[in-house]
Design an enzyme around this catalytic site. Structure first.
Site, PDB file in Angstrom:
ATOM      1  N   GLU A 163       0.766  -1.301   0.087  1.00 15.99           N
ATOM      2  CA  GLU A 163      -0.041  -0.021   0.063  1.00 15.99           C
ATOM      3  C   GLU A 163       0.818   1.272   0.136  1.00 15.99           C
ATOM      4  O   GLU A 163       0.547   2.128  -0.749  1.00 15.99           O
ATOM      5  CB  GLU A 163      -0.846   0.090   1.339  1.00 15.99           C
ATOM      6  CG  GLU A 163      -2.033  -0.855   1.186  1.00 15.99           C
ATOM      7  CD  GLU A 163      -3.026  -0.978   2.408  1.00 15.99           C
ATOM      8  OE1 GLU A 163      -3.880  -1.794   2.530  1.00 15.99           O
ATOM      9  OE2 GLU A 163      -2.762  -0.005   3.320  1.00 15.99           O
ATOM     10  N   GLU A 164       1.926   1.278   0.700  1.00 15.92           N
ATOM     11  CA  GLU A 164       2.655   2.502   0.671  1.00 15.92           C
ATOM     12  C   GLU A 164       3.801   2.860   0.111  1.00 15.92           C
ATOM     13  O   GLU A 164       4.039   3.963  -0.429  1.00 15.92           O
ATOM     14  CB  GLU A 164       3.440   2.370   2.387  1.00 15.92           C
ATOM     15  CG  GLU A 164       2.474   2.602   3.492  1.00 15.92           C
ATOM     16  CD  GLU A 164       3.155   3.004   4.665  1.00 15.92           C
ATOM     17  OE1 GLU A 164       4.351   2.997   4.736  1.00 15.92           O
ATOM     18  OE2 GLU A 164       2.313   2.976   5.907  1.00 15.92           O
TER      19      GLU A 164
END
Lengths: 280, 280
Positions: A163-164
């Protein structure tokens, strides 16, 4: 809808007590699914408690969805205490037995992960956060995040990195973990530093939480005052490098089957366990 | 008492909003310490929310002690949700900003320990429980228990063994840990198997929870069908024996100082860490 409510209320009035199911520990669970007038609830609850007491019941549970918040006050006045709450419901409990209270404790910890991901050039994956105490300070840190409800630690680490930073990884092992108390309200936090092996290398940062993401030479990462002056960050990086060089063993996972046939992960030192006796 | 209440209510009415403090994240915390009429609370809350919205506040928190349960319903009707609860209070929260919600998650895990304690005769410390699923079945098991609020894992293991058996011990290391989901309601459990070194040997069991306690030859412990048929119990005992024989390394502790100057334990493989580079 209101017809159902009326019918249900009538039925309960007829029986003179609240609809409830028994649990496996000599207790009673009332799950309020329909609206009820608070005075009616108070009188049904009083009558019900008398009967449950006679039946030798011990723990009484009432689960109230948020929309039935009018019933919280009468439940407390009948002797109930809060047990736990989630955004959409409140669980109340009342121990009516003379035996010692064996009610399960509320959840006490939040669980979070930090990810140590290194590529073949000895660069580690780092991010700058948009929010929180490190935002705007130009600090490059390991990707971190909270483990979701019901999510495994090893799965959470892979998800947070994806996600990051957009990087695909595989869980290798837990290098170390840290326990912190009163991290929010009266609750504690367990923070697991996980080593992950990267399977992709092109960074695509998630805009909302992350200001920037990059592969950074580990020497540059460690030269930041923020890392140099924090004994845990500093130490964890050294542990990660040691692991990369084959000189450290953390805890990896095996999937085990519990007595109730659910699958769950056991974390242990697999390197050392190779030497386990196959028989006693 | 009632004079104080009246004064306070008057003061708040005069100001037209609830007494509150600001938090460090652009939020507001209302800690209701005095009783208040629920209609008065509802109107003050409505006026307060309008003002906080104008001031650009984000997260609004209301902490209600159990005795103020009459205020739960008006708070919910004003848009608040449950955040968490302990026996004596309920925390409500309302995110009034258009920015993405950055409220901290509720605690998700309970933490428990199991203790592997062996004496010089290769006997392990085992108990029979008075309650729970193993009671009355004649099963000898490792001492286990829940970690208290704010208590360290290594401290909890020593305390549980002392309480259940009277044996004094010293924490050596975490041999392995297991994560289980939906262990109670929607919450998860982290179970840490700890090796402890005994410093006393005379058993004095705790009467209420424990039916019996003894030192038991490890072969006899492992021969119980309950242990033989459970892959985790079986495996953990082998890991413990391997550790006793010097062939396994779990996670031991160092005490580290956090950025906020609190002390907290870091758990890692100290054996392997001896090989850590002292400098990069």
């Amino acid at each position: 809808m209101s017809a159902t409510v009326a019918t249900l209320a009538k039925e309960e009035e007829n029986h003179g007590k609240l609809k409830a199911v028994e649990d496996q520990h000599g207790g009673i669970i009332v799950n309020m699914e329909e609206p009820m007038d608070s005075s009616l609830f108070a009188s049904l609850l009083e009558a019900s408690i008398l009967q449950w007491r006679e039946q030798g019941k011990k723990g009484l549970w009432i689960k109230l969805a948020r929309e039935h918040s009018n019933l919280v006050d009468p439940a407390i006045k009948a002797g109930f205490k809060f047990h736990h709450a989630e955004p959409d419901y409140l669980m109340l409990v009342h121990w009516i037995s003379n035996a010692p209270d064996t009610l399960p404790a509320n959840a006490s910890h939040r669980v979070a992960i930090g990810a140590f991901v290194m590529n073949a050039n000895r660069e580690i994956l780092v991010v700058q956060e948009s929010n929180g105490r490190f935002s705007g300070a130009g600090i490059w840190k390991l990707p971190t995040g909270a483990v979701d409800e019901g999510e495994d630690i090893c799965t959470a680490a892979v998800r947070e990195v994806k996600e990051e930073t957009g990087i695909d990884t595989e869980f290798v092992e837990v290098l170390a973990f840290k326990e912190r108390h009163k991290s929010f309200f009266r609750k504690s936090e367990l923070f697991f530093v996980c080593m992950l092996r990267p399977h992709s290398f092109k960074i695509q940062r998630q805009v909302s939480e992350i200001e920037a993401a990059q592969w950074m030479a580990v020497e540059d990462y460690m030269a930041q005052p923020f890392v140099r002056e924090n004994e845990v960050f500093n130490f964890v990086t050294k542990v990660g490098l040691s692991k990369i060089d084959g000189n450290y063993a953390g805890f990896s996972t095996i999937l085990s089957t519990t007595s109730s046939r659910k699958k769950s992960y056991l974390y242990f030192n697999k390197d050392a366990a190779r030497m386990l006796p196959s028989k006693l």
